[in-house]
Design an enzyme around this catalytic site. Structure first.
Site, PDB file in Angstrom:
ATOM      1  N   ASP A 189      -9.123  -5.385  -5.497  1.00 37.96           N
ATOM      2  CA  ASP A 189      -8.723  -4.338  -4.559  1.00 37.96           C
ATOM      3  C   ASP A 189      -9.547  -3.087  -4.832  1.00 37.96           C
ATOM      4  O   ASP A 189      -9.435  -2.469  -5.895  1.00 37.96           O
ATOM      5  CB  ASP A 189      -7.227  -4.045  -4.728  1.00 37.96           C
ATOM      6  CG  ASP A 189      -6.656  -3.207  -3.604  1.00 37.96           C
ATOM      7  OD1 ASP A 189      -7.421  -2.466  -2.956  1.00 37.96           O
ATOM      8  OD2 ASP A 189      -5.433  -3.291  -3.371  1.00 37.96           O
TER       9      ASP A 189
ATOM     10  N   HIS B 299      -7.605  -5.785  -0.947  1.00 39.17           N
ATOM     11  CA  HIS B 299      -6.386  -5.078  -0.554  1.00 39.17           C
ATOM     12  C   HIS B 299      -5.627  -5.925   0.459  1.00 39.17           C
ATOM     13  O   HIS B 299      -5.695  -5.701   1.679  1.00 39.17           O
ATOM     14  CB  HIS B 299      -6.762  -3.719   0.027  1.00 39.17           C
ATOM     15  CG  HIS B 299      -5.612  -2.776   0.167  1.00 39.17           C
ATOM     16  ND1 HIS B 299      -4.798  -2.428  -0.890  1.00 39.17           N
ATOM     17  CD2 HIS B 299      -5.127  -2.098   1.243  1.00 39.17           C
ATOM     18  CE1 HIS B 299      -3.881  -1.583  -0.482  1.00 39.17           C
ATOM     19  NE2 HIS B 299      -4.047  -1.369   0.815  1.00 39.17           N
TER      20      HIS B 299
ATOM     21  N   SER C  75       0.821  -1.192   0.000  1.00 39.76           N
ATOM     22  CA  SER C  75       0.000   0.000   0.000  1.00 39.76           C
ATOM     23  C   SER C  75       0.865   1.256   0.000  1.00 39.76           C
ATOM     24  O   SER C  75       1.652   1.454  -0.916  1.00 39.76           O
ATOM     25  CB  SER C  75      -0.970  -0.052   1.168  1.00 39.76           C
ATOM     26  OG  SER C  75      -2.131   0.681   0.881  1.00 39.76           O
TER      27      SER C  75
END
Length: 634
Positions: free
Chosen positions: A297, A328, A191
């Site tokens: 995601d 995610h 991320s």
């Protein structure tokens, strides 16, 4: 947090890594043949903190930013070692990984618990691990500028120092050098952490040999804006404040400047976003890139990896790809043993120069169904070509009769469940187009888009598009905990000290059977049809061509299923906008879906269809996402 005794950890590590045997004659102790092996004592590893001088003074206090870098490296190594590095804004505020681990420190100020397993696993194998606090976070000075120059420069400065090109100080203020390293660095992170790895690679810094961005951002505009539509209001302020480690007044000016420059009222792509778009600098990338991303995601959307991958391919960058069905997530929590094995081999090849053949293996590894994995020579899939599929009177595909067909719909701000349900029914606020049942499997691989010929009765309209698989299947339920849930058991992936182990809860994918599924989504503000850099108000009664890009996707739609394209307007589940209640007239005959695909022909049905659907699983999770700011965190 320690959960296992050292005895159990040693036993587990031996099972994972294999028995330790002597290194090849004449080589480093930690190299056996074409792999590194765990020979160094993690318990006695050197732990130190340095503050690296950044070239920037992002908080305007008259001094260059000082970037805290916590180091764990093997004490017994008689040769210089490469570095695995994670630069993160989360080490003090929010935690890393599925269990939200934070850095913890001993009385002497050195790190006693480094989040995640990277140090536990790689330090015994002849690597150092460096955990960097990005500018303005945790123990670093400066300001966090959310993907901007200060953030990227703070991580780059550490790589420069590791290669003898920068200045660093210890806690006493004495200068320190990194004589213990080869200078070869591999950055990794999920991320936001992976996003900064992309940004640093885009600088072309020497010494960065590889990056492993997981669910990472390559354009911060595309993360906070969807083609002119806001994802949520005041997102720049929210993200900065979420990770800020400085007193509010220290970065107030920087925050005010970012808010003013971000085009909050227009959704425009401004200079603020241009310097946070790493794709435009793909030509500078020297490092190899190993991308991992969940195709479902919804936090860091899949276009972030897809367009980055395309840019890297255009410039001949060495690259590798893992795609999986969850949202995610980290592949460590999807396919743990195989991910650790692959990551180990990748770093051995890229940082130690070991000829283990991973560079000659298939470039792409994909999860094609829950728990079903395949390797492919490259990605997108072989044989994929863009197909231009016409729209008709509720139909989609070759043979669609759209000449003279118009569809008029007024915005109803429909949630996704209502938008795509029962596609043959008349539902105010949407129009739906359906193919005939597929006669063979259809592989979609790449970035679809839909170009709409429209008239609008207002200066603009928010447009949304969904590509939908109407057919029963068991799929990863990515709305439930991103598709992965914790189990009661745990496994260990490295050595331990009394304060830092590598034991984590085991996980499993969670699935659901449903009669339809949204594959990919896209949004666009119609007044940005000419450019994302400015708006062009629409004139009532005039026709415009507006392209709505859909997020990158990879899926095989089974034979017998129906492919659907559903068009709506404002979307309270994924975006916020003041541009609501427009009436849009769509010229179907001059509108097309561009689909990167191979396999079955997509044809329009020749007889009327009737498709009814049931409520998708995870309705509560879907409701919980309405207009909620999302942090690229877990």
């Amino acid at each position: 947090m320690l959960r296992r005794s050292a005895v159990i950890l040693v036993a587990t590590l031996a099972a994972v890594a294999g028995a330790v045997s002597p290194a090849s004659a004449g080589g480093p102790r930690h190299v056996r043949g074409t792999e590194t092996i765990p020979v160094y004592d993690y318990g006695t590893a050197i732990r130190e903190t340095v503050w690296v001088e950044s070239p920037l003074d992002s908080d305007g206090d008259g001094a260059r930013d000082r970037i805290a870098a916590d180091i764990v490296r093997p004490r017994e190594a008689r040769t210089r070692v490469p570095v695995v590095m994670e630069a993160s804004p989360y080490y003090a505020c929010c935690g890393r990984g599925n269990e939200s681990e934070l850095k913890e420190y001993a009385a002497d100020g050195t790190v006693s618990l480094m989040p995640l397993y990277y140090d536990n696993y790689f330090v015994p194998r002849g690597y150092a691990f460096v955990g960097v606090d990005l500018s303005g976070t945790a123990r670093s000075t400066g300001c966090e500028d959310v993907g901007g120059p200060a953030e990227v420069a703070s991580a780059k400065a550490v790589i420069d120092w590791l290669n003898g090109r920068g200045t660093a100080f210890d806690a006493s203020g004495a200068r320190v050098t990194a004589s213990w390293t080869t200078g070869k660095v591999g950055m990794i992170g999920k991320s936001w952490d992976g996003s900064v790895a992309n940004g640093v690679a885009a600088t072309g810094v020497r010494g960065l040999e590889t990056i492993v961005p997981i669910g990472a951002i390559s354009s911060w505009y595309d993360y906070q804006r969807y083609n002119g539509i806001l994802r949520t209001r005041e997102y720049v302020r929210y993200l900065h404040s979420y990770v800020n480690g400085r007193p509010a007044e220290a970065c107030a000016d920087e925050l005010a400047a970012m808010r003013a420059a971000s085009g909050e009222t227009t959704g425009d792509f401004t200079a603020h976003w241009a310097e946070r778009d790493y794709r435009t600098a793909a030509r500078n990338v020297r490092a190899s890139v190993f991308i991992a991303h969940g195709v479902n995601d919804k936090n860091v959307s899949t276009g972030q990896f897809g367009l980055w991958w395309d840019a890297l391919a255009k410039h001949g960058v060495e690259r590798k790809l893992w795609l999986f069905q969850a949202g995610h997530e980290d592949p460590f929590d999807v396919r743990r043993a195989e991910w650790v094995r692959t990551l180990h081999r990748w770093f051995d090849h890229e940082l130690h120069g070991l000829r283990n053949g991973i560079d000659r293996e298939p470039r792409a590894t994909l999860e094609t169904a829950p728990g079903v994995w395949t390797d492919e020579r490259d990605w997108p899939a072989r044989g994929v070509r863009d197909r231009s599929l016409p729209l008709g009177d509720g139909t989609l595909g070759a043979g669609a009769k759209g000449r003279g067909v118009t569809k008029t719909f007024t915005d109803e701000s429909l949630r996704e469940d209502a938008l795509v349900a029962n596609p043959t029914a008349v539902v105010p606020g949407r129009v739906a187009f359906l193919s005939a049942p597929l006669t063979a499997p259809l592989r979609i691989s790449g970035e679809p888009s839909v170009t709409l010929r429209i008239q609008v009765d207002k200066p603009t309209a928010a447009l949304s598009a969904r590509l939908v698989d109407y057919g029963t299947g068991t799929r990863v339920d990515h709305f439930r905990s991103e598709g992965v849930v914790n189990l009661a058991t745990e496994s260990c992936w490295g050595a331990a000290t009394a304060t830092d182990d590598a034991c984590y809860l085991d996980t499993t994918e969670v699935t659901a059977t449903a009669d339809h599924a949204v594959l990919t989504r896209g949004w666009a503000d119609a007044a940005h049809y000419r450019s994302l850099r400015f708006t062009t108000p629409l004139e009532p009664g005039r026709w415009y061509d507006v392209t709505v890009p859909l997020n990158t996707y990879d899926v095989t739609v089974p034979a017998g299923h129906v492919l659907g394209l559903v068009i709506g307007q404002s979307d309270p589940q994924f975006t916020v906008t003041n541009d609501q209640n427009a009436t849009v007239t769509l010229d179907a005959g001059r509108s097309t879906l561009t689909l990167p695909a191979t396999g079955a022909a997509v044809t329009a049905p020749t007889t009327p269809q009737s498709i009814t659907t049931t409520t998708l699983p995870g309705a509560a999770e879907r409701r919980a996402t309405d207009n909620t700011p999302v942090v690229p965190l877990r």
